[in-house]
Design an enzyme around this catalytic site. Structure first.
Site, PDB file in Angstrom:
ATOM      1  N   CYS A  95       0.839  -1.208   0.000  1.00  0.00           N
ATOM      2  CA  CYS A  95       0.000   0.000   0.000  1.00  0.00           C
ATOM      3  C   CYS A  95       0.868   1.250   0.000  1.00  0.00           C
ATOM      4  O   CYS A  95       0.633   2.192  -0.760  1.00  0.00           O
ATOM      5  CB  CYS A  95      -0.925  -0.014   1.207  1.00  0.00           C
ATOM      6  SG  CYS A  95      -2.120   1.352   1.218  1.00  0.00           S
ATOM      7  N   CYS A  96       1.886   1.270   0.866  1.00  0.00           N
ATOM      8  CA  CYS A  96       2.803   2.409   0.912  1.00  0.00           C
ATOM      9  C   CYS A  96       3.536   2.578  -0.420  1.00  0.00           C
ATOM     10  O   CYS A  96       3.755   3.694  -0.885  1.00  0.00           O
ATOM     11  CB  CYS A  96       3.817   2.235   2.037  1.00  0.00           C
ATOM     12  SG  CYS A  96       3.146   2.466   3.700  1.00  0.00           S
ATOM     13  N   CYS A 155       7.568   4.138   5.948  1.00  0.00           N
ATOM     14  CA  CYS A 155       6.636   3.942   4.838  1.00  0.00           C
ATOM     15  C   CYS A 155       7.332   3.467   3.572  1.00  0.00           C
ATOM     16  O   CYS A 155       6.701   2.900   2.686  1.00  0.00           O
ATOM     17  CB  CYS A 155       5.881   5.232   4.544  1.00  0.00           C
ATOM     18  SG  CYS A 155       6.922   6.587   3.985  1.00  0.00           S
ATOM     19  N   CYS A 200      -3.676   3.687   9.341  1.00  0.00           N
ATOM     20  CA  CYS A 200      -2.466   3.082   9.910  1.00  0.00           C
ATOM     21  C   CYS A 200      -1.828   3.950  10.988  1.00  0.00           C
ATOM     22  O   CYS A 200      -0.668   3.743  11.351  1.00  0.00           O
ATOM     23  CB  CYS A 200      -1.452   2.791   8.800  1.00  0.00           C
ATOM     24  SG  CYS A 200      -2.054   1.647   7.544  1.00  0.00           S
ATOM     25  N   CYS A 255      -1.112   8.038   7.405  1.00  0.00           N
ATOM     26  CA  CYS A 255      -2.445   7.770   6.861  1.00  0.00           C
ATOM     27  C   CYS A 255      -3.398   7.394   8.005  1.00  0.00           C
ATOM     28  O   CYS A 255      -2.996   6.760   8.979  1.00  0.00           O
ATOM     29  CB  CYS A 255      -2.386   6.654   5.833  1.00  0.00           C
ATOM     30  SG  CYS A 255      -1.478   7.082   4.330  1.00  0.00           S
TER      31      CYS A 255
END
Length: 243
Positions: A119-120, A227, A204, A201
């Site tokens: 995702c990062c 990240c 998280c 985010c």
């Protein structure tokens, strides 16, 4: 093995500015030919306003890259607009992931639930790498006191294969950051007062209890501590960076 030319440039710059204060490191870095074309990357997070204010004083036209992962807290988005306007920053660039790639890899926005690194990478690392492709160096707000891979941070470090990173606040203490904010009457991120000393985010990031490490609320419950945008060459590196 690291690119020797970057190593040599970083070593030369660290020696040149070893005894300079943060503001002077920043002031000289934006025009030093050993760095080339420079941008500031800012999360507009809990401590970002310090470096943003310094830039507004020494180089208000410097490109500022802000990565909108489209999963940020609404407060961060509003804070970004507020700070940019208050400080008179004239070249803030909002960076987002490619819409086609997001639709393909994270169509329902749940990738972070089962693969945080992916995702990062999708929402931060790849978009930033694309945005930085026209720059020779970028400025970060990292500091040694933040711990982890940051404890031995220098003002300048190589980022193979082509770029350098500049960390003007590398040697600052936590109290230096707070003092600078107070003395310059800088606006605070609204989530700091709600127990978020480090802000990423929304899915998280969680509040931090008294006595916990300031970054304990980032990816809580996992081994993840970064990240990815601060890893060498964009690679997910755990522990000590190899020589």
């Amino acid at each position: 093995m690291l690119d020797q030319s970057l190593d040599i440039r970083a070593e030369r710059l660290n020696e040149r500015y070893r005894h300079h204060a943060a503001t002077e490191v920043l002031r000289r870095a934006v025009t030093d030919p050993d760095l080339g074309k420079v941008a500031l990357v800012s999360s507009f997070g809990a401590e970002s306003v310090v470096l943003l204010h310094m830039v507004s004083v020494v180089a208000p036209g410097l490109p500022v890259l802000f990565i909108d992962t489209q999963m940020l807290f609404p407060e961060t988005l509003e804070y970004q607009r507020e700070v940019s306007a208050k400080l008179g920053l004239t070249d803030v660039r909002v960076i987002r992931a490619n819409e086609t790639e997001v639709s393909r890899l994270d169509p329902d926005g749940t990738l972070h639930q089962f693969n945080q690194d992916a995702c990062c990478d999708l929402r931060k690392t790849v978009p930033l790498e694309t945005a930085l492709s026209g720059f020779d160096a970028w400025i970060t707000g990292r500091k040694r006191f933040q711990g982890g891979q940051r404890t031995d941070l220098e003002f300048f470090e190589p980022e193979p294969p082509l770029r350098l990173r500049v960390n003007p606040l590398a040697h600052w203490r936590m109290e230096d950051v707070q003092t600078y904010m107070i003395e310059n009457n800088l606006p605070r991120h609204p989530l700091v007062a709600k127990g978020y000393p480090s802000i990423g985010c929304a899915p998280c990031t969680s509040p931090v209890k008294q006595g916990e490490d300031p970054r304990a609320g980032r990816w809580r419950g996992s081994e993840k501590t970064e990240c990815g945008i601060h890893f060498i060459g964009g690679r997910m590196v755990r522990g000590k960076v190899p020589a």
